[in-house]
Write an enzyme that holds these catalytic residues in place. Structure first.
Site, PDB file in Angstrom:
ATOM      1  N   GLU A  18       0.844  -1.209   0.000  1.00  0.00           N
ATOM      2  CA  GLU A  18       0.000   0.000   0.000  1.00  0.00           C
ATOM      3  C   GLU A  18       0.874   1.252   0.000  1.00  0.00           C
ATOM      4  OE1 GLU A  18      -2.489   1.751  -0.237  1.00  0.00           O
ATOM      5  OE2 GLU A  18      -4.315   0.562  -0.043  1.00  0.00           O
ATOM      6  N   ARG A  99      -6.715   0.732  12.818  1.00  0.00           N
ATOM      7  CA  ARG A  99      -5.387   1.113  12.329  1.00  0.00           C
ATOM      8  C   ARG A  99      -5.537   2.196  11.287  1.00  0.00           C
ATOM      9  NH1 ARG A  99      -4.738  -0.863   7.212  1.00  0.00           N
ATOM     10  NH2 ARG A  99      -5.791  -2.808   6.623  1.00  0.00           N
ATOM     11  N   ASN A 101      -4.938   3.728   7.540  1.00  0.00           N
ATOM     12  CA  ASN A 101      -5.017   3.001   6.270  1.00  0.00           C
ATOM     13  C   ASN A 101      -4.505   3.760   5.057  1.00  0.00           C
ATOM     14  OD1 ASN A 101      -5.814   0.561   4.897  1.00  0.00           O
ATOM     15  ND2 ASN A 101      -7.419   1.772   3.911  1.00  0.00           N
ATOM     16  N   GLU A 120     -12.123  -5.464   9.450  1.00  0.00           N
ATOM     17  CA  GLU A 120     -12.997  -5.100   8.331  1.00  0.00           C
ATOM     18  C   GLU A 120     -14.459  -5.425   8.613  1.00  0.00           C
ATOM     19  OE1 GLU A 120     -11.444  -6.640   4.660  1.00  0.00           O
ATOM     20  OE2 GLU A 120      -9.394  -5.949   5.091  1.00  0.00           O
ATOM     21  N   ASN A 147     -10.739   4.746   2.337  1.00  0.00           N
ATOM     22  CA  ASN A 147      -9.647   4.767   1.365  1.00  0.00           C
ATOM     23  C   ASN A 147      -9.613   6.114   0.680  1.00  0.00           C
ATOM     24  OD1 ASN A 147      -7.624   2.655   0.798  1.00  0.00           O
ATOM     25  ND2 ASN A 147      -9.387   1.283   0.910  1.00  0.00           N
ATOM     26  N   ASP A 196     -10.228   0.816  -4.062  1.00  0.00           N
ATOM     27  CA  ASP A 196      -9.252   0.867  -2.977  1.00  0.00           C
ATOM     28  C   ASP A 196      -8.593   2.245  -2.978  1.00  0.00           C
ATOM     29  OD1 ASP A 196      -7.064   0.209  -1.145  1.00  0.00           O
ATOM     30  OD2 ASP A 196      -7.467  -1.884  -1.573  1.00  0.00           O
TER      31      ASP A 196
END
Length: 289
Positions: A18, A99, A101, A120, A147, A196
């Site tokens: 990521e 967390r 992201n 999730e 996102n 995403d």
């Protein structure tokens, strides 16, 4: 619509690659679940790695000359030379499963970043703003997986991706950094995969990576699909626009959630890919913290 294929660049095998970002001639990215930060210099082929003490969602440049890393507990100042992390602020201390992201910086140096439930499941994800060392929650509605955010050129608007709802909304950014109400931008049926990470290019086009979709796609400011890039792996997580002219795209991918059979069919899952773009990206401004 332009259609192309992504080329393989780096063998990483990340569990959850990521946060790709182009900083001073280098591609930085992370493996969130591997708690690792990477730096790749295409000109020399160098690849460096740092271990983080927690899950790490991203790294961005800071006006102080170092980097800021989005660790699970909050943004940290990160010194690559020392490999040291120093927390700036604690986020979601009452939500230990959360967390950080994804993140983006506006032209004023304000850092917008999202949180999410690592399992999730719970709608505990929020979008926060770090401005001159102070953190505040934005008015964007909580969701399971945040996102983006992607920042439009000039810092006028923010695009927020709700991955599980398969929607992208657009929000005006006021002069003080406050984020306005949601207006619909894109909604996906599911055939495309889950939207995403997202970024904006110099024309305001929005590049979206699709988890489970084998692709990254670009949409213009009217929401029309203009480009599609196909990948030999299913889980594409985010792209960055870099290179000397910001016309080279770099994409992170993930092995997370793939069965042994799927991994055998996708041996490059978790690696880094690249492809050229006709519309460049913009240099990333440093965070003002």
């Amino acid at each position: 619509m332009a259609l192309m294929q992504a080329g393989h660049l780096l063998a990483i095998g990340a569990e959850l690659g990521e946060g790709p970002i182009w900083i001073d001639g280098a591609l930085w990215f992370v493996d969130i679940k591997g708690s690792r930060i990477y730096r790749h210099v295409p000109e020399t082929g160098a690849l460096d790695r740092w271990d983080a003490p927690e899950f790490v969602g991203w790294v961005v440049p800071s006006a102080k000359g170092d980097l800021i890393a989005g660790l699970q507990s909050g943004p940290h100042r990160f010194s690559p030379e020392m490999g040291a992390f120093d927390r700036i602020a604690e986020i979601d201390a009452h939500l230990p499963a959360n967390r950080l992201n994804d993140a983006a910086i506006d032209p004023a140096g304000r850092l917008f970043f999202g949180t999410m439930d690592n399992d999730e499941a719970a709608p505990s994800g929020r979008v926060f703003m770090l401005d001159a060392g102070a953190v505040s929650a934005t008015a964007i509605h909580p969701t399971v997986i945040t996102n983006g955010p992607a920042i439009a050129p000039g810092g006028t608007h923010l695009y927020h991706v709700d991955t599980l709802a398969r929607t992208i909304t657009v929000h005006a950014i006021a002069a003080d950094g406050s984020v306005g109400p949601a207006a619909p931008f894109l909604r996906f049926t599911g055939d495309e995969g889950h939207p995403d990470g997202a970024i904006c290019d110099a024309e305001g086009g929005v590049w979206v990576a699709f988890y489970g979709g084998w692709a990254a796609r670009r949409y213009n400011t009217s929401g029309q699909l203009t480009d599609e890039v196909r990948f030999p792996v299913s889980n594409v997580t985010k792209i960055a626009l870099g290179g000397p002219d910001h016309r080279t795209a770099y994409a992170t991918t993930a092995r997370q959630g793939l069965s042994a059979e799927a991994l055998a069919a996708q041996p490059l899952a978790g690696d880094i890919f690249t492809f050229p773009v006709s519309i460049p990206g913009l240099p990333i401004p440093p965070a003002n913290s």
